[in-house]
Design a protein around this motif. Structure first.
Motif, mmCIF file in Angstrom:
data_model
loop_
_atom_site.group_PDB
_atom_site.id
_atom_site.type_symbol
_atom_site.label_atom_id
_atom_site.label_comp_id
_atom_site.label_asym_id
_atom_site.label_seq_id
_atom_site.Cartn_x
_atom_site.Cartn_y
_atom_site.Cartn_z
ATOM 1 N N VAL A 36 -7.948 -11.896 7.920
ATOM 2 C CA VAL A 36 -7.161 -10.817 8.528
ATOM 3 C C VAL A 36 -5.659 -11.043 8.362
ATOM 4 N N GLU A 37 -5.238 -12.297 8.452
ATOM 5 C CA GLU A 37 -3.804 -12.590 8.359
ATOM 6 C C GLU A 37 -3.214 -12.114 7.033
ATOM 7 N N VAL A 38 -4.029 -12.156 5.974
ATOM 8 C CA VAL A 38 -3.533 -11.808 4.644
ATOM 9 C C VAL A 38 -3.824 -10.350 4.296
ATOM 10 N N ALA A 39 -5.032 -9.897 4.547
ATOM 11 C CA ALA A 39 -5.456 -8.580 4.041
ATOM 12 C C ALA A 39 -6.032 -7.678 5.126
ATOM 13 N N GLY A 40 -5.793 -7.982 6.392
ATOM 14 C CA GLY A 40 -6.305 -7.142 7.478
ATOM 15 C C GLY A 40 -5.619 -5.783 7.524
ATOM 16 N N PRO A 41 -6.210 -4.798 8.213
ATOM 17 C CA PRO A 41 -5.640 -3.443 8.282
ATOM 18 C C PRO A 41 -4.422 -3.387 9.195
ATOM 19 N N VAL A 42 -3.648 -2.341 9.091
ATOM 20 C CA VAL A 42 -2.562 -2.099 10.037
ATOM 21 C C VAL A 42 -3.208 -1.903 11.409
ATOM 22 N N PRO A 43 -2.681 -2.567 12.443
ATOM 23 C CA PRO A 43 -3.289 -2.419 13.766
ATOM 24 C C PRO A 43 -3.443 -0.950 14.167
ATOM 25 N N GLY A 44 -4.669 -0.590 14.630
ATOM 26 C CA GLY A 44 -4.961 0.777 15.065
ATOM 27 C C GLY A 44 -5.557 1.650 13.982
ATOM 28 N N ASP A 45 -5.533 1.208 12.720
ATOM 29 C CA ASP A 45 -6.110 2.022 11.634
ATOM 30 C C ASP A 45 -7.635 1.853 11.601
ATOM 31 N N ASP A 46 -8.278 2.830 11.016
ATOM 32 C CA ASP A 46 -9.749 2.818 10.919
ATOM 33 C C ASP A 46 -10.179 2.084 9.648
ATOM 34 N N VAL A 47 -11.088 1.093 9.818
ATOM 35 C CA VAL A 47 -11.633 0.372 8.670
ATOM 36 C C VAL A 47 -12.781 1.180 8.077
ATOM 37 N N ILE A 48 -12.705 1.442 6.800
ATOM 38 C CA ILE A 48 -13.794 2.146 6.111
ATOM 39 C C ILE A 48 -14.815 1.134 5.615
ATOM 40 N N ASP A 49 -14.369 0.075 4.910
ATOM 41 C CA ASP A 49 -15.275 -1.009 4.501
ATOM 42 C C ASP A 49 -14.462 -2.229 4.095
ATOM 43 N N THR A 50 -15.127 -3.378 4.054
ATOM 44 C CA THR A 50 -14.519 -4.641 3.612
ATOM 45 C C THR A 50 -15.556 -5.423 2.817
ATOM 46 N N ALA A 110 -9.121 1.306 4.244
ATOM 47 C CA ALA A 110 -8.863 1.793 5.601
ATOM 48 C C ALA A 110 -8.198 3.158 5.546
ATOM 49 N N ARG A 111 -8.187 3.803 6.741
ATOM 50 C CA ARG A 111 -7.578 5.123 6.862
ATOM 51 C C ARG A 111 -6.587 5.102 8.006
ATOM 52 N N THR A 112 -5.460 5.832 7.836
ATOM 53 C CA THR A 112 -4.424 5.868 8.857
ATOM 54 C C THR A 112 -3.870 7.276 9.003
ATOM 55 N N ASP A 113 -3.378 7.591 10.206
ATOM 56 C CA ASP A 113 -2.664 8.847 10.439
ATOM 57 C C ASP A 113 -1.164 8.682 10.182
ATOM 58 N N ALA A 114 -0.730 7.463 9.942
ATOM 59 C CA ALA A 114 0.693 7.202 9.685
ATOM 60 C C ALA A 114 1.026 7.546 8.226
ATOM 61 N N THR A 115 2.284 7.529 7.929
ATOM 62 C CA THR A 115 2.724 7.823 6.560
ATOM 63 C C THR A 115 2.482 6.612 5.655
ATOM 64 N N ALA A 116 2.434 6.902 4.362
ATOM 65 C CA ALA A 116 2.266 5.815 3.402
ATOM 66 C C ALA A 116 3.445 4.846 3.455
ATOM 67 N N GLU A 117 4.630 5.361 3.736
ATOM 68 C CA GLU A 117 5.815 4.511 3.803
ATOM 69 C C GLU A 117 5.709 3.495 4.927
ATOM 70 N N SER A 118 5.179 3.918 6.090
ATOM 71 C CA SER A 118 5.042 2.980 7.208
ATOM 72 C C SER A 118 3.996 1.909 6.895
ATOM 73 N N VAL A 119 2.921 2.289 6.187
ATOM 74 C CA VAL A 119 1.912 1.296 5.780
ATOM 75 C C VAL A 119 2.529 0.308 4.801
#
Length: 217
Positions: free
Chosen positions: A124-138, A153-162
């Motif tokens: 998770v430390e290296v490749a985990g999702p942005v906190p609060g985003d939905d994990v699709i698969d790993t 993963a999927r997010t409602d935030a902008t690509a720039e914030s990711v």
């Protein structure tokens, strides 16, 4: 007859010597005349006029003698150039980068895949999702001391914030940014390589994928 012949010969021999003496006396007389004329000119010229003649003319630059260094003399204080030391570091030199370190260690987790959650042993430390985003698969795939991991993963935030999130996270791990293509983001060092890519926006949020190759040694 013999006496007369000898006398004639002596007279002929004496003529060159007499001519040479005349030329010598004439030269001495000329030198004496030049000396007398110079002495007379000096006597008639006032001392002030001689000093005025010795001064440089207007517009000429007086030549001043600059004393050179004295052989064997000790150098003046402050004239020495101090030698550089190993502690002297130029102000514009960047600080040394920290030594790279492995972000995973053995034993590595087993191969695996999970849908909607993180697979067991996922880094998770290296490749985990942005906190609060939905994990699709790993997924994790291990080959000896190297692990390949993938997160979607999927997010409602902008690509720039990711993108900003992963830039800060990977820089904190002392990874170095690499060449990006389009919306992709890559960081790496001699042990690890990570990248971020974005999928097409389906109208239900932004989908992104993190892919990493991590070596334990």
């Amino acid at each position: 007859m013999g006496n007369r012949s000898h006398a004639h010969e002596r007279a002929e021999e004496g003529r060159p010597r007499a001519a040479g003496m005349r030329w010598t006396l004439a030269g001495v007389a000329l030198v004496v005349m030049i000396g007398v004329g110079t002495f007379a000119w000096l006597g008639m010229t006032a001392p002030g006029e001689r000093q005025e003649a010795a001064r440089p003319t207007e517009g000429s630059s007086p030549v001043s003698a600059t004393p050179g260094p004295t052989i064997g003399a000790a150098p003046a204080a402050g004239s020495e150039v101090p030698p550089l030391t190993t502690s002297d570091t130029p102000a514009n030199r960047l600080p040394a980068l920290p030594a790279p370190r492995a972000l995973v260690s053995t034993p590595l987790p087993a191969d695996g895949f999970a849908s909607g959650t993180l697979v067991a042993g996922f880094p998770v430390e290296v490749a985990g999702p942005v906190p609060g985003d939905d994990v699709i698969d790993t997924s994790i795939a291990v080959d000896d001391t190297t692990a390949q991991v993938t997160l979607t993963a999927r997010t409602d935030a902008t690509a720039e914030s990711v993108r900003t999130h992963y830039q800060q996270a990977w820089a904190a791990l002392s990874l170095t940014p690499g060449v990006t293509s389009g919306a992709e983001l890559t960081y790496s060092d001699s042990f690890s390589s990570v990248s971020l890519a974005f999928g097409q926006n389906s109208g239900t949020g932004t989908v992104y994928t993190v892919y990493a190759v991590l070596r334990a040694e």
